[in-house]
Design a protein around this motif. Structure first.
Motif, mmCIF file in Angstrom:
data_model
loop_
_atom_site.group_PDB
_atom_site.id
_atom_site.type_symbol
_atom_site.label_atom_id
_atom_site.label_comp_id
_atom_site.label_asym_id
_atom_site.label_seq_id
_atom_site.Cartn_x
_atom_site.Cartn_y
_atom_site.Cartn_z
ATOM 1 N N ARG A 23 -6.921 25.505 2.146
ATOM 2 C CA ARG A 23 -8.049 24.812 2.766
ATOM 3 C C ARG A 23 -7.946 24.876 4.286
ATOM 4 N N LEU A 24 -6.723 24.750 4.804
ATOM 5 C CA LEU A 24 -6.528 24.800 6.250
ATOM 6 C C LEU A 24 -6.813 26.207 6.780
ATOM 7 N N MET A 25 -6.372 27.225 6.046
ATOM 8 C CA MET A 25 -6.680 28.603 6.437
ATOM 9 C C MET A 25 -8.194 28.814 6.512
ATOM 10 N N ALA A 26 -8.886 28.315 5.498
ATOM 11 C CA ALA A 26 -10.340 28.472 5.462
ATOM 12 C C ALA A 26 -10.991 27.732 6.628
ATOM 13 N N ALA A 27 -10.505 26.520 6.910
ATOM 14 C CA ALA A 27 -11.073 25.715 7.994
ATOM 15 C C ALA A 27 -10.872 26.381 9.351
ATOM 16 N N GLN A 28 -9.819 27.130 9.470
ATOM 17 C CA GLN A 28 -9.537 27.849 10.725
ATOM 18 C C GLN A 28 -10.308 29.168 10.815
ATOM 19 N N GLY A 29 -11.112 29.451 9.792
ATOM 20 C CA GLY A 29 -11.898 30.684 9.789
ATOM 21 C C GLY A 29 -11.094 31.920 9.485
ATOM 22 N N ALA A 30 -9.944 31.734 8.809
ATOM 23 C CA ALA A 30 -9.030 32.855 8.587
ATOM 24 C C ALA A 30 -9.315 33.633 7.305
ATOM 25 N N LEU A 31 -10.261 33.181 6.481
ATOM 26 C CA LEU A 31 -10.589 33.917 5.263
ATOM 27 C C LEU A 31 -11.678 34.941 5.571
ATOM 28 N N PRO A 32 -11.465 36.196 5.214
ATOM 29 C CA PRO A 32 -12.432 37.257 5.563
ATOM 30 C C PRO A 32 -13.659 37.266 4.652
ATOM 31 N N LEU A 33 -14.501 36.262 4.801
ATOM 32 C CA LEU A 33 -15.730 36.167 4.029
ATOM 33 C C LEU A 33 -16.920 36.654 4.863
ATOM 34 N N LYS A 34 -18.038 36.892 4.202
ATOM 35 C CA LYS A 34 -19.267 37.183 4.938
ATOM 36 C C LYS A 34 -19.627 35.956 5.771
ATOM 37 N N PRO A 35 -20.271 36.144 6.948
ATOM 38 C CA PRO A 35 -20.573 34.992 7.818
ATOM 39 C C PRO A 35 -21.290 33.857 7.106
ATOM 40 N N ALA A 36 -22.301 34.163 6.285
ATOM 41 C CA ALA A 36 -23.050 33.096 5.618
ATOM 42 C C ALA A 36 -22.166 32.314 4.661
ATOM 43 N N ASP A 37 -21.265 33.008 3.955
ATOM 44 C CA ASP A 37 -20.358 32.329 3.030
ATOM 45 C C ASP A 37 -19.329 31.495 3.783
ATOM 46 N N LEU A 38 -18.852 32.020 4.908
ATOM 47 C CA LEU A 38 -17.865 31.288 5.693
ATOM 48 C C LEU A 38 -18.474 30.021 6.278
ATOM 49 N N VAL A 39 -19.701 30.110 6.782
ATOM 50 C CA VAL A 39 -20.369 28.919 7.321
ATOM 51 C C VAL A 39 -20.555 27.877 6.219
ATOM 52 N N ASP A 40 -20.957 28.334 5.043
ATOM 53 C CA ASP A 40 -21.129 27.413 3.905
ATOM 54 C C ASP A 40 -19.815 26.715 3.582
ATOM 55 N N LEU A 41 -18.725 27.466 3.571
ATOM 56 C CA LEU A 41 -17.414 26.899 3.259
ATOM 57 C C LEU A 41 -16.953 25.945 4.360
ATOM 58 N N LEU A 42 -17.135 26.321 5.620
ATOM 59 C CA LEU A 42 -16.739 25.450 6.726
ATOM 60 C C LEU A 42 -17.513 24.134 6.687
ATOM 61 N N HIS A 43 -18.789 24.213 6.358
ATOM 62 C CA HIS A 43 -19.586 22.987 6.271
ATOM 63 C C HIS A 43 -19.057 22.075 5.177
ATOM 64 N N HIS A 44 -18.665 22.654 4.047
ATOM 65 C CA HIS A 44 -18.077 21.848 2.973
ATOM 66 C C HIS A 44 -16.785 21.172 3.436
ATOM 67 N N LEU A 45 -15.982 21.876 4.217
ATOM 68 C CA LEU A 45 -14.687 21.340 4.637
ATOM 69 C C LEU A 45 -14.809 20.272 5.725
ATOM 70 N N LEU A 46 -16.001 20.058 6.252
ATOM 71 C CA LEU A 46 -16.205 18.985 7.230
ATOM 72 C C LEU A 46 -15.925 17.612 6.635
ATOM 73 N N VAL A 47 -15.992 17.499 5.302
ATOM 74 C CA VAL A 47 -15.736 16.215 4.642
ATOM 75 C C VAL A 47 -14.460 16.270 3.804
ATOM 76 N N ASP A 48 -13.585 17.196 4.129
ATOM 77 C CA ASP A 48 -12.319 17.288 3.399
ATOM 78 C C ASP A 48 -11.518 16.000 3.584
ATOM 79 N N ALA A 49 -10.712 15.673 2.603
ATOM 80 C CA ALA A 49 -9.918 14.439 2.666
ATOM 81 C C ALA A 49 -8.813 14.513 3.715
#
Length: 358
Positions: A23-49
């Motif tokens: 989750r931390l890797m993803a939040a740091q933008g380190a997962l090589p996803l398409k931009p739209a998918d990465l933005v979607d994932l980052l938005h979800h992680l804004l409410v991570d515990a």
């Protein structure tokens, strides 16, 4: 306007149980996803515990490259929640111009800013009469904006007069949809690692033919010894051969990363659809993706695969060509329900007129 299909890896994050390291890797933008998918994932992680995960996701979204974010905010199929976040937290004029013109932007997100928008941005709201008539409280918020020009105020006044807004009790605005509840990550137990030796994992994952290939066995053993985070990165960045191994990983997060890889090709999806040693969830993801099921080879493989959930597979039988229908109607290896459905179509085609009796 419907939203685009969510990336399978992003879906796994939403379900929970993803290790903190990943989750931390993803939040740091380190997962090589398409931009739209990465933005979607980052938005979800804004409410991570986890606070560091939330902070990293916030920073990554605030610093997301403008050129990559602009087409996402312009796309009508982008998640409304992402559009609402952008209009509230990004200040670049060209981004705000794009998102304010997106009809998928929620009315309440526009209303929250209506009273403080500068004149040039307020114009994008003033000209959208459909939005203003749909939510009269937005019209009132806009009228309270001190930056409006006299011409903008005149047009708002004419809108009120034309539709007699305020002359009688206006209907209550439709309640804003409740945001989907986000399950706390701690509330969902992380998957326990499967207690198998590398050799046992190889035996489970490979076919008899593959077991004869010493090089492939070596790759499987190497991948099996990786932790979940490393497997996900390999699934996203690796070769098609590595994805063919990782799609069979018992960890649903890893398999989801394979299906969410920006390098994934249509022929790979077709092969996955026919695999009998992948999880039901993998086949469900494939069968539910409208883009993938446009390919005849994918639906044919899904129908023939006995692991495909019957409720999904049966929907594709009518799209098969007559030769494949006949073959499936005689195939004892497919689901009995699927076989009978194919036989029904075969009999209909064989009757006079090709439509069956009436």
């Amino acid at each position: 306007m419907g939203e685009r299909a969510s990336n399978p890896l992003v879906e796994q994050f939403r379900k929970g149980g993803v290790p903190r390291e990943l989750r931390l890797m993803a939040a740091q933008g380190a997962l090589p996803l398409k931009p739209a998918d990465l933005v979607d994932l980052l938005h979800h992680l804004l409410v991570d515990a986890d606070e560091p995960v939330r902070a990293a996701a916030t920073t990554s979204l605030r610093d997301f490259p403008l050129d990559e974010l602009r087409p996402i905010l312009k796309d009508k199929e982008s998640p409304p929640a992402v559009l609402a976040w952008a209009v509230a937290h990004r200040e670049e004029r060209e981004l705000l111009e794009v998102v304010l013109q997106n009809p998928s932007l929620p009315d309440e997100a526009v209303e929250a800013l209506a009273a403080t928008l500068p004149e040039h941005l307020a114009e994008l709201v003033v000209i959208n009469q459909v939005r203003l008539l749909r939510r009269t409280s937005l019209l009132e918020a806009l009228e309270a904006n001190g930056a409006l020009s006299s011409d903008q105020r005149r047009r708002l006044r004419e809108l009120r007069e034309t539709f007699r807004i305020g002359e009688q009790p206006a209907p209550a605005p439709a309640p804003s949809p409740e945001p989907a509840p986000v399950a706390p990550v701690e509330a969902i137990a992380e998957e326990e690692p499967v207690e198998l030796t590398a050799e046992e994992a190889v035996a489970r994952l490979l076919t008899e033919e593959e077991k004869q290939d010493a090089e492939k066995m070596s790759v499987v053993q190497e991948i099996y010894r990786m932790n979940t985070a490393d497997k996900v990165v390999r699934a996203l960045k690796g070769s098609s051969a590595e994805r063919a191994i990782l799609i069979r990983d018992p960890n649903r997060i890893v398999a989801g990363a394979v299906l969410g890889s920006p390098r994934l090709t249509d022929p790979e999806i077709e092969r996955f659809a026919g695999m009998k040693n992948v999880s039901d969830e993998v086949l469900r993801h494939i069968a539910s993706n409208k883009d993938w099921t446009k390919r005849y080879g994918v639906i044919s493989s899904l129908v023939r695969n006995p692991r495909t959930p019957v409720a999904l597979g049966i929907n594709f039988v009518s799209r098969l060509n007559p030769r494949d229908m006949k073959s499936i109607s005689l195939d004892k290896n497919v689901s009995e329900v699927i076989r009978k459905q194919a036989l029904k179509f075969v009999r209909q085609v064989g009757e006079p007129g090709g439509q069956g009796k009436h």
